[in-house]
Scaffold this active site. Structure first.
Site, short mmCIF file in Angstrom:
data_model
loop_
_atom_site.label_atom_id
_atom_site.label_comp_id
_atom_site.label_asym_id
_atom_site.label_seq_id
_atom_site.Cartn_x
_atom_site.Cartn_y
_atom_site.Cartn_z
N ASP A 150 0.94 -1.07 0.17
CA ASP A 150 -0.09 0.11 -0.01
C ASP A 150 1.03 1.02 -0.09
OD1 ASP A 150 -1.81 2.17 0.55
OD2 ASP A 150 -2.56 1.54 2.55
N LYS B 60 2.67 11.45 -3.48
CA LYS B 60 1.57 10.81 -4.10
C LYS B 60 0.63 11.66 -4.79
CE LYS B 60 -1.67 7.08 -3.43
NZ LYS B 60 -2.21 5.87 -2.47
N GLU C 208 -7.27 0.48 -4.34
CA GLU C 208 -7.23 0.30 -2.85
C GLU C 208 -8.34 -0.19 -2.06
OE1 GLU C 208 -6.09 4.34 -1.80
OE2 GLU C 208 -4.00 3.93 -2.52
N ASP D 193 -12.95 4.86 1.57
CA ASP D 193 -11.45 4.84 1.85
C ASP D 193 -11.23 6.40 1.77
OD1 ASP D 193 -8.79 4.75 1.83
OD2 ASP D 193 -8.67 3.40 0.07
#
Length: 628
Positions: free
Chosen positions: A8, A69, A168, A190
């Site tokens: 992850d 990211k 994810e 999420d």
């Protein structure tokens, strides 16, 4: 066969996991932690990754990179706002891409993310006792094609074989549903550090089928932190007429404090914020301090618009799946920001049930990625598991009039392949430029351009006669491949992608070589440090031995003392051969002293002639590492 792992790669923290005995398990890093901060710092020639990088951020804000990211696979126009908030320099790169400037060098976000991946895999390899190369990396479900491709490239730059890029929320559902029986409709909510995803899946009989996905790639925990930063900076500016956001060190301290305050407010009704010596008065040079109390109610007021933004993607996912909220059996919370009480309340309000908190929101995604890695490797303990995922956004081409012609619509199951026939708009047109787009707006200019594909060499013919066959092919990673050929003549022409924000093959290969060179240089620097630490430990032992062996010959003690002093001088030098020579002579002198002390009736066991004591061997030959 070496094991494949699941990673992850998070905005704030990253986690790595592996299948052990039919169950996914998180692999702790070299520091013994289950999560690794996604932070990379550059100090001279040295690279620091993880917690050690995060600890020094306040003193090195311009060269400590975090939340990278948010920039990966993006073009400059998409990230200007995020870039302006960073203590480090983010700027426009080639072709409208994003680059991060550190110590006069421009880095692609993929390079920085590769450093995090390399550290995590190296730590995991050490823990598992085998070299890891095969990985499954997760991405937000709402990542577009460029972001997915860039994430895959980060893995390649790190020297890894990326087996699959998996969404994810889907990974979290794999972790949740691995041992559950029966049929369920699950909504995965999420909210991570930089992105927000909502995915609805149907689980049953080993089949994990994604029905719909929605989200916001500009919404995450960092945005909630920023509201605290802005509030603190605004309060300070009212009092002292100075904007702390213009001071890189002060801004870094505000960012770190804001994150801590947000976390504390998840369990407390208020938190005290204290930042002594945050800056100096520009006129009097007296130190200025920041002291504030932030209540949970005030925090919710500051973030009220962000909280409203989480509602729309949930409703969109329900609409796309053609489901009423009452049909959702379980709501799974993923991502550290789902711990915010107001977020939990909103989820419960929309769906009408208390969220299931049986999975660790920080680890569920990595655990699911490990399951996917096990599936790919044919782990017999997993049985038959089928994963059906979807593409998050519509893909199409620009047609005359500036419109988008959809090829593959959002929430189509992947892999997917679609072919359409297009033609020319002018007589004797020798070629066409096919603009590939991703998004939901009807006008081409309002969607994201993934690339421009040129098909050349079309034979002369009237307008509308040519038949140009365009094929969109989305692989299991959700990454798009496009081909085109002219059918009338039977002649195929090659295509090339231009103006994409991801790196081309040559850039990736260059960065792989640089990464390998840096890894070797880092290894050499680490070995130099270990040699100096080993000699320093020996020097300390020798100094103690002189005091403990009072009955030994004074001349021998003086000689060992001189060698210890010489060792101290050698440690400060950059001469490895000198360090090795001094260490050898100090070892010999220490053995003589210990033997002499034993013969003189000192306590302790003498080493056999020509051999150091076992204790000495442990000191000299130990695998040293820097202290935390």
């Amino acid at each position: 066969m070496p094991k494949a792992v699941g990673i992850d790669l998070g905005t704030t923290n990253s986690v790595i996991a592996v299948m052990e005995g039919g169950r996914p398990e998180v692999i702790v890093n070299a520091e013994g932690a289950r999560t690794t901060p996604s932070v990379v710092a550059y100090k001279g020639e040295e690279r620091l990754v993880g917690q050690i990088a995060r600890r020094q951020a306040a003193l090195n804000p311009a060269a400590t990179l975090f939340e990278v990211k948010r920039f990966i696979g993006r073009n400059w126009n998409e990230v200007k706002d995020e870039a302006s908030r960073s203590p480090f320099t983010v700027k426009e790169g080639p072709g409208g891409s994003v680059r991060i400037e550190v110590n006069g060098k421009d880095l692609a976000p993929e390079q920085v993310s590769a450093e995090v991946l390399r550290k995590m895999v190296a730590d995991a390899s050490s823990k598992l006792g085998q070299s890891i190369k095969d990985v499954v990396i997760t991405v937000p479900a709402y990542f577009d094609n460029s972001q997915r491709e860039a994430t895959k490239q980060a893995g390649e730059i790190a020297g890894l074989n990326v087996l699959r890029v998996i969404n994810e929320p889907t990974a979290a559902a794999l972790a949740y549903g691995l041992e559950r029986k029966g049929n369920e409709t699950v909504l995965v909510f999420d909210l991570g550090g930089g992105t927000f995803d909502v995915t609805i899946l149907e689980l049953g009989d080993g089949v994990f089928e994604v029905k719909s996905t929605s989200g916001d790639t500009h919404l995450g925990g960092a945005d909630f932190d920023q509201r605290i930063v802005d509030w603190l900076a605004g309060e300070f500016q009212k009092e002292h007429n100075f904007d702390l956001r213009k001071d890189k060190q002060a801004l870094q301290r505000l960012i770190e404090t804001a994150e801590k305050a947000k976390i504390e407010l998840s369990s407390a009704s208020e938190t005290s914020i204290s930042l002594p010596f945050i800056t100096f008065d520009p006129e009097t040079r007296t130190p200025l301090h920041l002291e504030r109390t932030l209540s949970r109610a005030k925090f919710e007021e500051l973030t009220s618009d962000l909280l409203r933004r989480v509602r729309e993607p949930v409703q969109q996912a329900l609409n796309d799946a053609k489901l009423d909220a009452s049909k959702i059996d379980e709501v799974i919370l993923v991502g550290g920001s789902t711990r915010i009480p107001a977020v939990k309340r909103i989820v419960q309000d929309i769906i009408g049930k208390t969220p299931n908190e049986s999975v660790n929101p920080d680890e569920a995604v990595a655990l699911g990625a490990a399951v996917q890695a096990g599936i790919i490797q044919g782990d017999s303990a997993l049985g038959d598991i089928v994963l059906v995922d979807v593409t998050p956004l519509t893909l199409g081409v620009e047609v005359k009039g500036g419109m988008i012609a959809p090829m593959i619509t959002r929430n189509t199951a992947v892999p997917a392949k679609k072919t359409e026939i297009y033609t020319t708009a002018e007589n004797n047109q020798p070629g066409v430029e096919i603009v590939v787009l991703q998004g939901e707006r009807p006008m081409a200019a309002d969607n994201k351009s993934l690339g421009r594909f040129k098909l050349e060499g079309i034979p002369p013919m009237p307008a509308g006669r040519a038949q140009i066959e365009v094929t969109f092919d989305i692989d299991a990673n959700g990454i798009l491949h496009v081909t085109a050929k002219e059918k009338t003549s039977g002649k195929e022409s090659s295509i090339r992608i231009e103006n994409t924000t991801t790196l081309d093959k040559t850039d990736v290969e260059k960065m792989v070589r640089e990464a390998e060179q840096n890894a070797e240089a880092d290894k050499q620097r680490r070995e130099k440090v270990e040699k100096r630490n080993a000699l320093d430990s020996l020097r300390v032992q020798a100094t103690q031995a002189i005091e403990e062996n009072a009955g030994a010959d004074q001349g021998l003690k003086d000689r060992v003392k001189a060698l210890a002093d010489e060792a101290e001088e050698a440690i400060r030098s950059d001469d490895d051969s000198k360090i090795a020579d001094v260490q050898k002579r100090l070892e010999e002198g220490l053995r003589e002293l210990m033997t002499a002390g034993q013969q003189a009736g000192q306590p302790g066991e003498a080493a056999p002639a020509g051999q150091a004591r076992k204790d000495d061997e442990d000191v000299i030959d130990a695998d040293f590492k820097p202290a935390d």
